[in-house]
Design a protein around this motif. Structure first.
Motif, PDB file in Angstrom:
ATOM      1  N   VAL A   5       9.185   6.467  -5.079  1.00  0.00           N
ATOM      2  CA  VAL A   5       8.872   5.972  -3.645  1.00  0.00           C
ATOM      3  C   VAL A   5       7.816   4.863  -3.973  1.00  0.00           C
ATOM      4  CG1 VAL A   5       7.932   6.316  -1.268  1.00  0.00           C
ATOM      5  CG2 VAL A   5       9.805   7.673  -2.306  1.00  0.00           C
ATOM      6  N   ALA A   6       6.659   5.440  -4.661  1.00  0.00           N
ATOM      7  CA  ALA A   6       5.349   4.438  -5.068  1.00  0.00           C
ATOM      8  C   ALA A   6       5.996   3.199  -5.513  1.00  0.00           C
ATOM      9  CB  ALA A   6       4.479   5.085  -5.597  1.00  0.00           C
ATOM     10  N   ALA A   7       6.644   3.251  -6.595  1.00  0.00           N
ATOM     11  CA  ALA A   7       7.354   2.157  -7.128  1.00  0.00           C
ATOM     12  C   ALA A   7       8.023   1.358  -6.442  1.00  0.00           C
ATOM     13  CB  ALA A   7       8.100   2.659  -8.393  1.00  0.00           C
ATOM     14  N   GLY A   8       8.782   1.561  -5.478  1.00  0.00           N
ATOM     15  CA  GLY A   8       9.503   1.110  -4.441  1.00  0.00           C
ATOM     16  C   GLY A   8       8.406   0.358  -3.492  1.00  0.00           C
ATOM     17  N   LEU A   9       7.488   0.916  -3.124  1.00  0.00           N
ATOM     18  CA  LEU A   9       6.613   0.366  -2.182  1.00  0.00           C
ATOM     19  C   LEU A   9       5.980  -0.906  -2.805  1.00  0.00           C
ATOM     20  CD1 LEU A   9       4.588   3.341  -0.583  1.00  0.00           C
ATOM     21  CD2 LEU A   9       5.958   1.609   0.535  1.00  0.00           C
ATOM     22  N   VAL A  10       5.412  -0.730  -4.351  1.00  0.00           N
ATOM     23  CA  VAL A  10       4.947  -1.811  -5.173  1.00  0.00           C
ATOM     24  C   VAL A  10       6.140  -3.048  -5.293  1.00  0.00           C
ATOM     25  CG1 VAL A  10       3.997  -2.575  -7.344  1.00  0.00           C
ATOM     26  CG2 VAL A  10       3.378  -0.355  -6.240  1.00  0.00           C
ATOM     27  N   LEU A  11       7.477  -2.539  -5.407  1.00  0.00           N
ATOM     28  CA  LEU A  11       8.435  -3.601  -5.660  1.00  0.00           C
ATOM     29  C   LEU A  11       8.548  -4.290  -4.388  1.00  0.00           C
ATOM     30  CD1 LEU A  11      11.006  -1.898  -7.918  1.00  0.00           C
ATOM     31  CD2 LEU A  11       9.651  -3.664  -8.561  1.00  0.00           C
ATOM     32  N   ARG A  12       8.750  -3.470  -3.216  1.00  0.00           N
ATOM     33  CA  ARG A  12       8.772  -4.532  -1.905  1.00  0.00           C
ATOM     34  C   ARG A  12       7.511  -5.239  -1.707  1.00  0.00           C
ATOM     35  NH1 ARG A  12       9.550  -0.586   3.261  1.00  0.00           N
ATOM     36  NH2 ARG A  12       9.603  -2.817   4.122  1.00  0.00           N
ATOM     37  N   GLN A  13       6.352  -5.195  -2.249  1.00  0.00           N
ATOM     38  CA  GLN A  13       5.335  -6.042  -2.266  1.00  0.00           C
ATOM     39  C   GLN A  13       5.648  -7.318  -2.872  1.00  0.00           C
ATOM     40  OE1 GLN A  13       3.119  -5.601  -0.065  1.00  0.00           O
ATOM     41  NE2 GLN A  13       1.802  -7.383  -0.575  1.00  0.00           N
ATOM     42  N   ALA A  55       8.178  -9.381  -2.811  1.00  0.00           N
ATOM     43  CA  ALA A  55       8.519 -10.569  -1.889  1.00  0.00           C
ATOM     44  C   ALA A  55       7.479 -11.114  -0.767  1.00  0.00           C
ATOM     45  CB  ALA A  55       9.400  -9.897  -0.795  1.00  0.00           C
ATOM     46  N   GLY A  56       6.466 -10.220  -0.487  1.00  0.00           N
ATOM     47  CA  GLY A  56       5.269 -10.754   0.364  1.00  0.00           C
ATOM     48  C   GLY A  56       3.919 -11.222  -0.658  1.00  0.00           C
ATOM     49  N   ARG A  92       2.043 -15.688  -8.343  1.00  0.00           N
ATOM     50  CA  ARG A  92       1.434 -15.292  -9.474  1.00  0.00           C
ATOM     51  C   ARG A  92       0.992 -13.706  -9.624  1.00  0.00           C
ATOM     52  NH1 ARG A  92      -2.019 -18.027  -5.707  1.00  0.00           N
ATOM     53  NH2 ARG A  92      -3.503 -16.604  -4.863  1.00  0.00           N
ATOM     54  N   TYR A  93       1.556 -12.896  -8.722  1.00  0.00           N
ATOM     55  CA  TYR A  93       0.960 -11.635  -8.624  1.00  0.00           C
ATOM     56  C   TYR A  93       2.167 -11.019  -8.985  1.00  0.00           C
ATOM     57  CZ  TYR A  93      -3.229 -12.490  -6.342  1.00  0.00           C
ATOM     58  OH  TYR A  93      -4.558 -13.182  -5.932  1.00  0.00           O
TER      59      TYR A  93
END
Length: 184
Positions: free
Chosen positions: A142-150, A152-153, A157-158
């Motif tokens: 779930v944590a990895a998914g939260l980071v992957l969703r990031q 898009a936002g 460069r990040y």
């Protein structure tokens, strides 16, 4: 444990500069304590001693679930509900307590034994072991998914930073789950 403690200190000192430094430092402390428990279990020479240290390792392991979610949600700027995290932590804490007290209540680890030549502690996972492992691994994914969703936002460069963090959160528990499933 020493390296992980140093990493926790490094992250703590960067808390003013890095958004997720404080939850990451806490996560690293839990990893260091887990490593200390494993080292103590490895050095113990009796079955009872190994069982006690093995059980005590469950507390920092159980803490990893909520802590990894705190790292990812802070990094991704997606706060998770405290009630949900509290309930999650209580469930993991209950599993850890059942396992840690096994040498005294005798309801778990009755099949524990030391295997030669190094006196390795071996036992079948109990329901609290399996539930805790499942919940911590689920938290990592779930944590990895939260980071992957990031991804898009955040600015492009990040992207490398987010992909690296997502990989670091998901790959070790995935590898461990596969290793355990095939009996390593």
């Amino acid at each position: 444990a020493v390296v992980t403690s140093m990493l926790a200190g490094w992250a703590w000192h960067r808390r003013a500069l890095v958004r997720a430094a404080v939850p990451f430092a806490r996560f690293a402390v839990a990893l260091a304590l887990w490593n200390v428990g494993h080292a103590a279990e490895t050095m113990a020479t009796t079955l009872r001693g190994k069982l006690i240290w093995d059980g005590l390792q469950m507390f920092p392991f159980a803490a990893l679930g909520p802590l990894v979610l705190a790292v990812a949600s802070t990094h991704a700027r997606r706060p998770l509900p405290w009630r949900w995290l509290g309930g999650f932590a209580l469930l993991l804490g209950a599993c850890a307590t059942m396992v840690a007290t096994a040498p005294w209540h005798g309801r778990l680890r009755n099949d524990a034994r030391l295997e030669p030549p190094w006196g390795t502690l071996v036992y079948e996972f109990s329901a609290p072991d399996a539930l805790a492992a499942f919940l911590v691994y689920l938290a990592c994914f779930v944590a990895a998914g939260l980071v992957l969703r990031q991804l898009a936002g955040d600015p492009r460069r990040y992207a490398g930073q987010n992909l690296t963090l997502a990989f670091a959160l998901a790959f070790p528990p995935l590898l461990l789950a596969v290793a355990m499933a095939i009996g390593l």
